[in-house]
Design a protein around this motif. Structure first.
Motif, mmCIF file in Angstrom:
data_model
loop_
_atom_site.group_PDB
_atom_site.id
_atom_site.type_symbol
_atom_site.label_atom_id
_atom_site.label_comp_id
_atom_site.label_asym_id
_atom_site.label_seq_id
_atom_site.Cartn_x
_atom_site.Cartn_y
_atom_site.Cartn_z
ATOM 1 N N TYR A 172 -1.347 27.347 20.265
ATOM 2 C CA TYR A 172 -2.275 28.122 19.442
ATOM 3 C C TYR A 172 -3.356 27.246 18.812
ATOM 4 O O TYR A 172 -4.145 27.710 17.993
ATOM 5 N N GLY A 173 -3.386 25.968 19.207
ATOM 6 C CA GLY A 173 -4.403 25.059 18.713
ATOM 7 C C GLY A 173 -4.112 24.492 17.341
ATOM 8 O O GLY A 173 -4.998 23.888 16.716
ATOM 9 N N GLN A 174 -2.868 24.652 16.881
ATOM 10 C CA GLN A 174 -2.485 24.134 15.567
ATOM 11 C C GLN A 174 -1.844 22.748 15.711
ATOM 12 O O GLN A 174 -1.048 22.514 16.626
ATOM 13 N N GLU A 175 -2.198 21.858 14.793
ATOM 14 C CA GLU A 175 -1.619 20.521 14.809
ATOM 15 C C GLU A 175 -0.124 20.601 14.491
ATOM 16 O O GLU A 175 0.291 21.346 13.591
ATOM 17 N N LEU A 176 0.670 19.854 15.240
ATOM 18 C CA LEU A 176 2.115 19.860 15.005
ATOM 19 C C LEU A 176 2.441 19.241 13.645
ATOM 20 O O LEU A 176 1.839 18.244 13.243
ATOM 21 N N PRO A 177 3.400 19.812 12.937
ATOM 22 C CA PRO A 177 3.884 19.168 11.715
ATOM 23 C C PRO A 177 4.739 17.958 12.054
ATOM 24 O O PRO A 177 4.914 17.615 13.227
ATOM 25 N N PHE A 178 5.286 17.309 11.035
ATOM 26 C CA PHE A 178 6.067 16.095 11.233
ATOM 27 C C PHE A 178 7.442 16.393 11.835
ATOM 28 O O PHE A 178 8.004 17.468 11.657
ATOM 29 N N GLY A 179 7.987 15.375 12.517
ATOM 30 C CA GLY A 179 9.378 15.400 12.936
ATOM 31 C C GLY A 179 9.602 15.585 14.418
ATOM 32 O O GLY A 179 8.786 16.182 15.134
ATOM 33 N N GLY A 180 10.746 15.085 14.881
ATOM 34 C CA GLY A 180 11.108 15.226 16.294
ATOM 35 C C GLY A 180 11.528 16.624 16.662
ATOM 36 O O GLY A 180 11.586 16.960 17.849
ATOM 37 N N GLY A 181 11.804 17.463 15.662
ATOM 38 C CA GLY A 181 12.274 18.813 15.945
ATOM 39 C C GLY A 181 11.211 19.768 16.418
ATOM 40 O O GLY A 181 11.537 20.864 16.909
ATOM 41 N N THR B 210 0.835 -1.191 0.000
ATOM 42 C CA THR B 210 0.000 0.000 0.000
ATOM 43 C C THR B 210 0.873 1.245 0.000
ATOM 44 O O THR B 210 2.021 1.217 0.464
ATOM 45 N N GLU B 211 0.342 2.335 -0.497
ATOM 46 C CA GLU B 211 1.084 3.606 -0.523
ATOM 47 C C GLU B 211 0.897 4.335 0.794
ATOM 48 O O GLU B 211 -0.226 4.494 1.278
ATOM 49 N N VAL B 212 2.013 4.765 1.379
ATOM 50 C CA VAL B 212 1.963 5.498 2.645
ATOM 51 C C VAL B 212 2.918 6.692 2.568
ATOM 52 O O VAL B 212 3.635 6.874 1.584
ATOM 53 N N THR B 213 2.918 7.468 3.644
ATOM 54 C CA THR B 213 3.826 8.603 3.751
ATOM 55 C C THR B 213 5.183 8.122 4.249
ATOM 56 O O THR B 213 5.279 7.504 5.308
ATOM 57 N N GLY B 214 6.227 8.425 3.498
ATOM 58 C CA GLY B 214 7.569 8.025 3.871
ATOM 59 C C GLY B 214 8.148 8.906 4.964
ATOM 60 O O GLY B 214 7.509 9.841 5.454
ATOM 61 N N PRO B 215 9.386 8.626 5.374
ATOM 62 C CA PRO B 215 9.965 9.335 6.528
ATOM 63 C C PRO B 215 10.110 10.844 6.347
ATOM 64 O O PRO B 215 10.111 11.576 7.335
ATOM 65 N N LEU B 216 10.219 11.311 5.111
ATOM 66 C CA LEU B 216 10.329 12.755 4.879
ATOM 67 C C LEU B 216 9.083 13.328 4.212
ATOM 68 O O LEU B 216 9.126 14.393 3.600
ATOM 69 N N GLY B 217 7.970 12.606 4.305
ATOM 70 C CA GLY B 217 6.707 13.112 3.786
ATOM 71 C C GLY B 217 6.404 12.724 2.357
ATOM 72 O O GLY B 217 5.334 13.052 1.839
ATOM 73 N N GLU B 218 7.343 12.029 1.714
ATOM 74 C CA GLU B 218 7.118 11.596 0.338
ATOM 75 C C GLU B 218 6.267 10.330 0.321
ATOM 76 O O GLU B 218 6.169 9.631 1.327
ATOM 77 N N ASN B 219 5.650 10.027 -0.808
ATOM 78 C CA ASN B 219 4.884 8.795 -0.927
ATOM 79 C C ASN B 219 5.815 7.619 -1.218
ATOM 80 O O ASN B 219 6.702 7.726 -2.068
ATOM 81 N N VAL B 220 5.617 6.515 -0.510
ATOM 82 C CA VAL B 220 6.393 5.299 -0.731
ATOM 83 C C VAL B 220 5.430 4.114 -0.745
ATOM 84 O O VAL B 220 4.330 4.180 -0.178
ATOM 85 N N ILE B 221 5.836 3.038 -1.391
ATOM 86 C CA ILE B 221 5.072 1.793 -1.351
ATOM 87 C C ILE B 221 5.642 0.927 -0.243
ATOM 88 O O ILE B 221 6.806 0.511 -0.294
ATOM 89 N N THR C 253 12.114 13.692 10.174
ATOM 90 C CA THR C 253 11.530 12.405 9.797
ATOM 91 C C THR C 253 10.360 12.027 10.705
ATOM 92 O O THR C 253 10.310 12.379 11.875
ATOM 93 N N THR C 254 9.442 11.266 10.123
ATOM 94 C CA THR C 254 8.179 10.960 10.804
ATOM 95 C C THR C 254 7.826 9.485 10.730
ATOM 96 O O THR C 254 8.204 8.783 9.777
#
Length: 375
Positions: A157-166, A63-74, A109-110
């Motif tokens: 501020y009620g905003q969802e966090l973006p990806f990554g440990g940073g 299945t296609e998912v989000t890769g570690p840097l936000g790209e699409n991977v199978i 990375t996520t």
């Protein structure tokens, strides 16, 4: 005669199943009427899905998912037990192997794709998960995985966090009300062979961060961010797993799985043995053949051949292990269930040749041992 064939893969040479078939070929050359039980093994790392799916006649789902840097991977996972159990290697969706060396950055990375694999498997109706968490590219404490499953991680501020440990230092609230409710009715086992806590000098960031591209400054930031993530979770959800053994595995994914999904962490080989029912097939066997690419004194610390030997020794079944390389310290293995340890190389050779002729060499070694057994 009954032989149980339970090797791990011989890395870069042959899969565990191919190793089984090579062993079987050697055995049949001497004992054509022997019963060979093929039980490919793994320790929760690379090859676990393939071993369990092939050994238990399951199937692979892509299945296609989000890769570690936000790209699409199978990515892929396995279904066994007539579709009741999903076997996942998080590295398939969130692994270091998916990134070029220059792209490694655990601040970014996520594990989101790993969470998507969970959701996809839940859509198939699974009731149990086995997840191997080796080879991760991430250091986000499982934040991405949790977001994929419906957990909300918001800043002040009620905003969802973006990806990554940073960005975890910005975490203000953790809301699990939107988590996929199906996750609470399944059992989750985690193949984890490390004992590192989430934070501190032996934690996820300090020990594993550098191999994922973290500089010393990044390590400090990531460790502080994971500590903040754990502190907010403890205060708001009363979940305190930061110092539990294995919490630091896969950049803190071990912690996220325990704290939010009530997962059970165990040694990888122990889980694979449990899932395959190896103990039942070993009972009454005449010999157990096992092995992997390299065997040495470290094999005692949770490697596949040792786990197999521990089961066989309960029933006094002799264990013969095969390896492409036999290193120092193997003497201790003879006191822990191993009857013999056999190198499969026919002579001095290059690494490339050894890998290329692995199956042929293993079959020949198994045949030679059987000729001795026939005496």
């Amino acid at each position: 005669m009954k032989f149980v064939l339970a090797p791990d893969s011989f890395k870069e040479s042959m899969s565990a199943r191919k190793a089984c078939l090579a062993m079987e070929k050697g055995i049949m050359a001497v004992f054509p009427n022997a019963e060979c039980v093929i039980a490919p093994m793994a320790d929760g790392g690379e090859g676990t899905v393939e071993s369990l799916v092939s050994g238990l006649k399951g199937k692979i789902i892509k299945t296609e998912v989000t890769g570690p840097l936000g790209e699409n991977v199978i990515a892929e996972y396995g279904l066994i037990d007539e579709g009741q159990t999903a076997v996942i290697e998080m590295a398939s969706a969130s692994g270091l192997e998916l990134l070029k060396l220059e792209d490694r950055n655990p601040l970014l990375t996520t594990t989101y794709g790993t969470g998507q694999l969970f959701k996809h498997a839940l859509d198939q109706g699974v009731k149990r998960f086995l997840i191997g968490i080796g080879g991760s590219a991430t250091n986000d404490g499982g934040a991405g995985m949790l977001q994929a499953l419906g957990v909300s991680l918001k800043d002040r501020y009620g905003q969802e966090l973006p990806f990554g440990g940073g960005v975890l230092s910005r975490l203000h609230s953790v809301d699990i009300s939107g988590m996929d409710s199906r996750i609470h009715s399944v059992k989750i086992d985690v193949a984890c062979d490390v004992t590192n806590p989430l934070i501190g000098e032996n934690g996820a960031s300090s020990i594993f961060g550098p191999q994922k591209g973290a500089t010393p400054e990044m390590v400090r930031t990531l460790d502080q961010n994971l500590a903040h993530f754990a502190d907010v979770t403890k205060k708001q959800l009363s979940k305190d797993y930061a110092h539990v053994d294995g919490a630091g595995a896969a950049g803190g994914l071990g912690w996220g799985l325990m704290a939010f999904l009530q997962a059970r962490l165990k040694k990888g080989i122990d889980l694979v043995i449990e899932y395959t029912g190896l103990e039942d097939v070993v009972k009454g066997a005449d010999f157990v053949f096992t092995g992997e690419g390299s065997i040495d004194g470290q094999t005692l610390f949770g490697k596949t051949p040792y786990g197999v030997a521990a089961i066989a020794s309960k029933y006094s079944v002799p264990v013969i292990a095969f390896a492409g390389r036999i290193g120092n310290g193997v003497e201790s293995l003879y006191e822990n269930g191993f009857t013999a340890i056999i190198g499969i190389q026919k002579g001095v050779t290059t690494l490339e040749e050894a890998l290329a002729y692995g199956e042929e060499n293993l079959a020949a070694a198994a045949e030679n041992i059987c000729r001795v057994l026939r005496i």
